[in-house]
Design a protein around this motif. Structure first.
Motif, mmCIF file in Angstrom:
data_model
loop_
_atom_site.group_PDB
_atom_site.id
_atom_site.type_symbol
_atom_site.label_atom_id
_atom_site.label_comp_id
_atom_site.label_asym_id
_atom_site.label_seq_id
_atom_site.Cartn_x
_atom_site.Cartn_y
_atom_site.Cartn_z
ATOM 1 N N PHE C 86 0.806 -1.224 0.000
ATOM 2 C CA PHE C 86 0.000 0.000 0.000
ATOM 3 C C PHE C 86 0.844 1.281 0.000
ATOM 4 O O PHE C 86 0.312 2.363 0.186
ATOM 5 N N TRP C 88 2.260 2.621 -2.563
ATOM 6 C CA TRP C 88 1.803 3.416 -3.711
ATOM 7 C C TRP C 88 0.616 4.269 -3.324
ATOM 8 O O TRP C 88 0.487 5.411 -3.731
ATOM 9 N N ILE C 90 -0.360 5.272 -0.147
ATOM 10 C CA ILE C 90 -0.037 6.293 0.854
ATOM 11 C C ILE C 90 0.691 7.460 0.184
ATOM 12 O O ILE C 90 0.362 8.631 0.413
ATOM 13 N N THR C 250 -15.931 12.850 4.057
ATOM 14 C CA THR C 250 -16.036 11.496 3.504
ATOM 15 C C THR C 250 -15.900 11.529 1.988
ATOM 16 O O THR C 250 -15.196 10.711 1.397
ATOM 17 N N LEU C 251 -16.589 12.504 1.383
ATOM 18 C CA LEU C 251 -16.491 12.614 -0.075
ATOM 19 C C LEU C 251 -15.061 12.962 -0.489
ATOM 20 O O LEU C 251 -14.555 12.448 -1.482
ATOM 21 N N LEU C 253 -12.375 12.109 1.075
ATOM 22 C CA LEU C 253 -11.606 10.882 1.211
ATOM 23 C C LEU C 253 -11.806 9.989 -0.011
ATOM 24 O O LEU C 253 -10.855 9.435 -0.571
ATOM 25 N N GLY C 254 -13.057 9.878 -0.431
ATOM 26 C CA GLY C 254 -13.346 9.092 -1.622
ATOM 27 C C GLY C 254 -12.633 9.628 -2.840
ATOM 28 O O GLY C 254 -12.034 8.872 -3.617
ATOM 29 N N VAL C 257 -8.912 8.721 -2.649
ATOM 30 C CA VAL C 257 -8.652 7.312 -2.975
ATOM 31 C C VAL C 257 -8.783 7.097 -4.472
ATOM 32 O O VAL C 257 -7.958 6.426 -5.107
ATOM 33 N N LEU C 258 -9.813 7.711 -5.051
ATOM 34 C CA LEU C 258 -10.032 7.564 -6.483
ATOM 35 C C LEU C 258 -8.858 8.147 -7.274
ATOM 36 O O LEU C 258 -8.286 7.492 -8.156
ATOM 37 N N SER C 261 -5.644 6.117 -6.870
ATOM 38 C CA SER C 261 -5.639 4.814 -7.529
ATOM 39 C C SER C 261 -5.618 4.943 -9.040
ATOM 40 O O SER C 261 -4.923 4.207 -9.727
ATOM 41 N N VAL C 262 -6.408 5.860 -9.542
ATOM 42 C CA VAL C 262 -6.535 5.961 -10.998
ATOM 43 C C VAL C 262 -5.395 6.785 -11.596
ATOM 44 O O VAL C 262 -4.883 6.483 -12.662
ATOM 45 N N PRO C 264 -2.002 7.453 -10.188
ATOM 46 C CA PRO C 264 -0.921 7.417 -9.191
ATOM 47 C C PRO C 264 0.098 8.513 -9.505
ATOM 48 O O PRO C 264 0.398 8.747 -10.676
#
Lengths: 425, 153, 361
Positions: C86, C88, C90, C250-251, C253-254, C257-258, C261-262, C264
């Motif tokens: 993980f 990548w 962080i 929360t949004l 954070l989403g 993450v998105l 991940s998409v 990097p």
């Protein structure tokens, strides 16, 4: 002894300069009266003196009289140039072209004499030269052929290791080409003159002349230097094999060895050319348009089939290597580390390089053994790549779970707010 | 924004409230797990605990007989560890300087050999015959306890 | 919190007696947030704070593996991104969150500016906010170099060069910033120390002050709302406003993450001081408008060095930003002044236009 002469000479000069009206410029700088006088002369007579101070012989303490004879000290002392150039003092003057090999080898073939300067220097140059085509022709009285000074220079001879020397490795093609690329000079011998141009664009020429790779061969590495002759038809593989030993060994065991000898085909040169040895490529093997195999082997022959089979093997190794690399690249672009895969891929690529050498066995069976090991190793790389892609897929799964979860929490929070603030409560 | 805002009241229907609270609580719990799990995995050291490999354990003492060699992985590339006749360890980069094949030790010749184009290096890594244009890079070898450690200087 | 006001457990009572957090709970319970058509902007400060907390957490995690030397920095970041489980994620979140934080910081600042939230008695809140902006830019500038890739290396060279242009003390500042004449491993070590020790410490104090002042004075109500004469509605901070904050976080954070991940965050090539500068060196986007401005300024204006003039201009701009509450006299008298807002609009347009020019011109 020489040192003593020199000191004596210098002292003498000092005394003389006080007594005789000698122009000051003539006696300083070198302290050598040959050079001092000749520097003041015109044209042809001045030329030797101008470059002499760089000369490897001069730098080792050899002076004009050591080659040309004569007695410069005496001549200078008596103010008479005739004395300096007198036959009484072994004056030999400038040698004729035909005499030059013997002129130089007075010292250079003398084992004991050469030892004092460079114990490892060879002293068989004359022997070699006489065996060369140049030497044979010179012995027949042809003064146009190359002898010592044609390549090494006359006055101002530099050591081979000096990069300015005409016989320094990188300068050899130009030095040989000075004559061998000259149409007028080569006409009487009916020799071609395109070797320099061919060589310069060859894989060897590019390496030596453009990339400065000292490991690349110049003219003399195949033809010899002092004993320069064209390598004979059957010794070509030996000349090339000096460096390309593995290919030579494979070739010598291959069916081509006998066949080429019978057909009087040059061993390596038939496929690779000689002066214009070009970069090899996988197009050379097989039954394609550019293939060299089909120059001799026609469709339906065993050789034609063997060529096709080997090409197919080579291609399948290359294909699996390419797809293994593509897998690794995809994984890397996704951010997954595949360093160990890169390492294994390098090992598998080694096999491809080995396989390209193994073509020279011209035996599909032993060639396949080589390519099979590469295909196996590439298979390992594929596995690593696929594992990495699986890892990448897991990340996407994680994302696919996380994002809806986060949205769900946000939505639940929103409902919570709605509930709290609902007018019902 | 809602125009009439009140502080939360306790007299809500139990079922709706508890469903929403369970959803929210469960979601938050899953989210916390989703955050803590990667963090814990991150904190646990990976297999190779160091970023820069300036040294590597190439072999164990006793792995090599005198007059033999072995290939080991050093970062992205291969290295070769040789135990000479006189029981001295030497290590070099094993990538041939000609076309990047991996070299090997030839016990019969006591030389390093590249099989691809028959290049030879002596036991100082110097290219002595064949096409290699440059010597092999030499590494330092140290014996630490049971390990033979190779370092790039 | 709610537990403390009703039946206190003995442990809670014991703690409360010593820490006195029932007073704090009381304070929070009574905290009200004004509600009007501009309320949406109130969430941006909280959003910036949330992203800053993400930065602290991911930053500490990265510290477990990062090595601040020229030899090992790039490799250790590559190691984090490729070897550490993980890692990548962080690292990517740290990079994305940094950029989003600065983005929200700018939006927060401009919203407060246009709503004239710096009026009496909130001058110091504004000033502390301005310093938080400078500190964040410092975080961005120092953090950019840490992966020791070629783009960051050359951008840092250009960026620190600007320091050297300052008359008299320029050379001194340049040497202090770079830890020598050039950008080297010494610069990296310095930037690392600044990024993980100096700036966090200073930021903690300034941020603490900023938040304490926001609590003390409460949210500022825009003048237009105040002057409309209608009564202003309020909502309780707990739970109504806090829950709304939570939705936003929360949004966010989403989104992080998105993005991580998409897209990097790229690492690029290792910095090599001997290599020629790669094409398209540019600083991070939030410095781009100033970088682009300096490019457009002619070499000489009358007899003054043009670049120097540009740098002086930015210095004056920064000072003006800090002093906004005192420059806007009309706002201090609670009068509607269009001039200051107009200047703000011009500055905002200038920053947006020049940032785009930096990317596409």
């Amino acid at each position: 002894m020489r040192c003593g002469t020199l000191t004596y000479h210098l002292l003498f000069l000092l005394l003389l300069s006080a007594l005789v009206a000698v122009p000051a410029a003539a006696q300083d700088e070198t302290g050598n009266s040959c050079i001092d006088c000749h520097t003041d002369l015109d044209g042809k007579l001045a030329a030797p003196a101008m470059t002499m101070t760089e000369d490897v012989h001069y730098r080792r303490g050899l002076f004009c009289q050591d080659c040309h004879g004569g007695n410069p000290e005496r001549g200078f002392a008596e103010g008479d140039p005739e004395l300096a150039h007198s036959r009484r003092y072994d004056w030999r003057g400038a040698p004729k072209a035909i005499d030059i090999p013997e002129f130089c080898t007075r010292c250079h073939a003398n084992v004991n004499y050469m030892k004092q300067y460079n114990p490892s220097l060879r002293v068989d140059q004359l022997l070699e030269y006489r065996s060369s085509r140049h030497g044979e022709l010179l012995a027949e009285g042809d003064e146009n052929v190359a002898q010592c000074v044609s390549c090494h220079g006359v006055h101002g001879i530099l050591s081979v290791s000096d990069s300015r020397s005409p016989v320094h490795r990188a300068n050899i093609p130009a030095t040989c080409g000075a004559c061998h690329a000259d149409k007028a000079l080569m006409k009487p011998y009916s020799l071609p003159t395109d070797q320099l141009a061919k060589y310069s664009s060859s894989v060897h020429g590019v390496l030596l002349l453009e990339r400065g790779d000292a490991a690349a061969p110049a003219c003399n590495d195949c033809h010899g230097n002092h004993g320069a002759t064209p390598p004979g038809l059957n010794s070509i593989a030996n000349a090339c094999g000096e460096c390309h030993a593995l290919n030579r060994d494979l070739f010598n065991k291959s069916p081509h060895k006998k066949a080429f000898a019978e057909m009087e085909l040059g061993e390596c040169t038939t496929c690779h050319g000689h002066h214009d040895v070009t970069k090899t490529g996988d197009f050379m093997i097989g039954t394609g348009d550019k293939s060299i195999c089909i120059d001799c082997h026609e469709d339906g022959e065993a050789g034609f089939e063997a060529a096709g089979a080997m090409k197919a093997q080579l291609d399948s190794l290359k294909n699996i290597l390419a797809s293994a690399e593509e897998l690794l690249e995809r994984a890397e672009q996704g951010g997954v580390d595949v360093e160990s895969g890169r390492f294994d891929l390098q090992q598998a690529r080694n096999v491809l390089i080995k396989a390209r050498g193994a073509i020279h066995s011209f035996d599909p069976e032993s060639f396949t053994k080589v390519t099979e090991t590469g295909i196996t190793e590439a298979g390992i790389v594929m596995e690593i790549g696929e594992a990495a892609l699986h890892d990448l897929w897991l990340r996407q799964v994680g994302l696919a779970i996380t994002i809806p979860l986060i949205l769900l929490v946000a939505l639940a929070l929103y409902w919570k707010i709605r509930r709290i603030e609902s007018p019902k409560h | 924004m809602n125009s009439s805002i009140k502080t939360p009241a306790a007299n809500q229907p139990i079922s709706r409230r508890s469903f929403l609270d369970y959803l929210l609580g469960g979601g938050l719990l899953a989210l916390v797990v989703g955050i803590v799990y990667p963090v814990l995995r991150f904190v646990m050291p990976p297999e190779l605990p160091e970023a820069v490999q300036s040294s590597v354990v190439a072999a164990k003492v006793g792995d090599l007989k005198p007059n033999s060699g072995r290939i080991f992985r050093f970062g992205k590339g291969p290295g070769i560890l040789i135990l000479t006749d006189s029981s001295e360890y030497r290590a070099f980069g094993a990538t041939c300087t000609h076309l990047s094949c991996t070299v090997q030790y030839r016990a019969d010749l006591k030389e390093i050999w590249c099989a691809c184009h028959n290049g030879y290096y002596d036991l100082n890594g110097k290219n002595i015959s064949g096409p290699p244009p440059r010597p092999l890079p030499r590494y330092n070898v140290a014996v630490r306890g049971d390990n033979i450690v190779v370092t790039k200087s | 919190m709610i537990a403390f006001e009703t039946e206190k457990s003995s442990a809670a009572a014991w703690l409360n007696e010593r820490l006195g957090f029932d007073k704090l709970a009381e304070l929070v319970r009574h905290k009200q947030v004004p509600q009007h058509r501009h309320s949406l902007w109130y969430y941006l400060g909280g959003m910036t704070l949330f992203l800053f907390i993400i930065q602290i957490i991911t930053g500490i995690l990265l510290l477990l593996y990062y090595r601040p030397t020229a030899e090992a920095a790039f490799e250790s970041v590559a190691f984090i991104a490729s070897q550490v489980p993980f890692g990548w994620l962080i690292r990517s979140i740290h990079s994305w969150s940094a950029n989003l934080m600065i983005f929200f910081l700018f939006v927060h600042m401009f919203s407060v500016f246009f709503m004239k939230g710096y009026r009496r008695p909130r001058e110091v809140t504004w000033i502390s906010g301005a310093f938080l902006l400078f500190l964040s830019l410092g975080f961005g500038f120092s953090g950019y170099l840490l992966p020791w890739n070629s783009l960051a290396y050359f951008a840092t060279q250009v960026g620190t060069d600007i320091l050297g242009q300052i008359p008299l003390i320029g050379e001194f500042l340049l040497k202090v910033a770079r830890g020598g004449e050039d950008v080297t491993g010494a610069t990296l070590t310095r930037f690392f120390g600044i990024h993980v020790a100096v700036l966090p410490m200073v930021t903690t104090f300034v941020l603490g002050l900023h938040l304490a002042l926001v609590q003390k004075h409460g949210m500022s109500v825009p003048m237009s709302v105040e002057k409309s004469g209608r009564p202003i509605k309020h909502m309780p901070f707990i739970p109504n406003f806090a829950l709304r904050d939570a939705v936003g976080w929360t949004l966010a954070l989403g989104l992080l993450v998105l993005l991580a991940s998409v897209f990097p965050w790229e690492l690029g090539q290792k910095a090599d001081s001997l290599a020629s500068a790669p094409a398209g060196i540019r600083p991070e986007w939030f410095f781009l408008f100033s970088f682009q401005t300096l490019k457009y300024i002619p070499g000489k204006i009358w007899f003054i060095n043009g670049e120097l003039l540009g740098i002086a201009g930015f210095g004056v701009g920064a000072l003006a930003l800090v002093l906004v509450p005192f420059l806007d006299r009309r706002a201090q008298r609670n009068e509607v002044g269009r001039l200051v807002s107009a200047v703000g609009v011009v500055v905002l347009i200038y920053m947006i236009v020049f940032t785009f020019l930096g990317y596409f011109a």
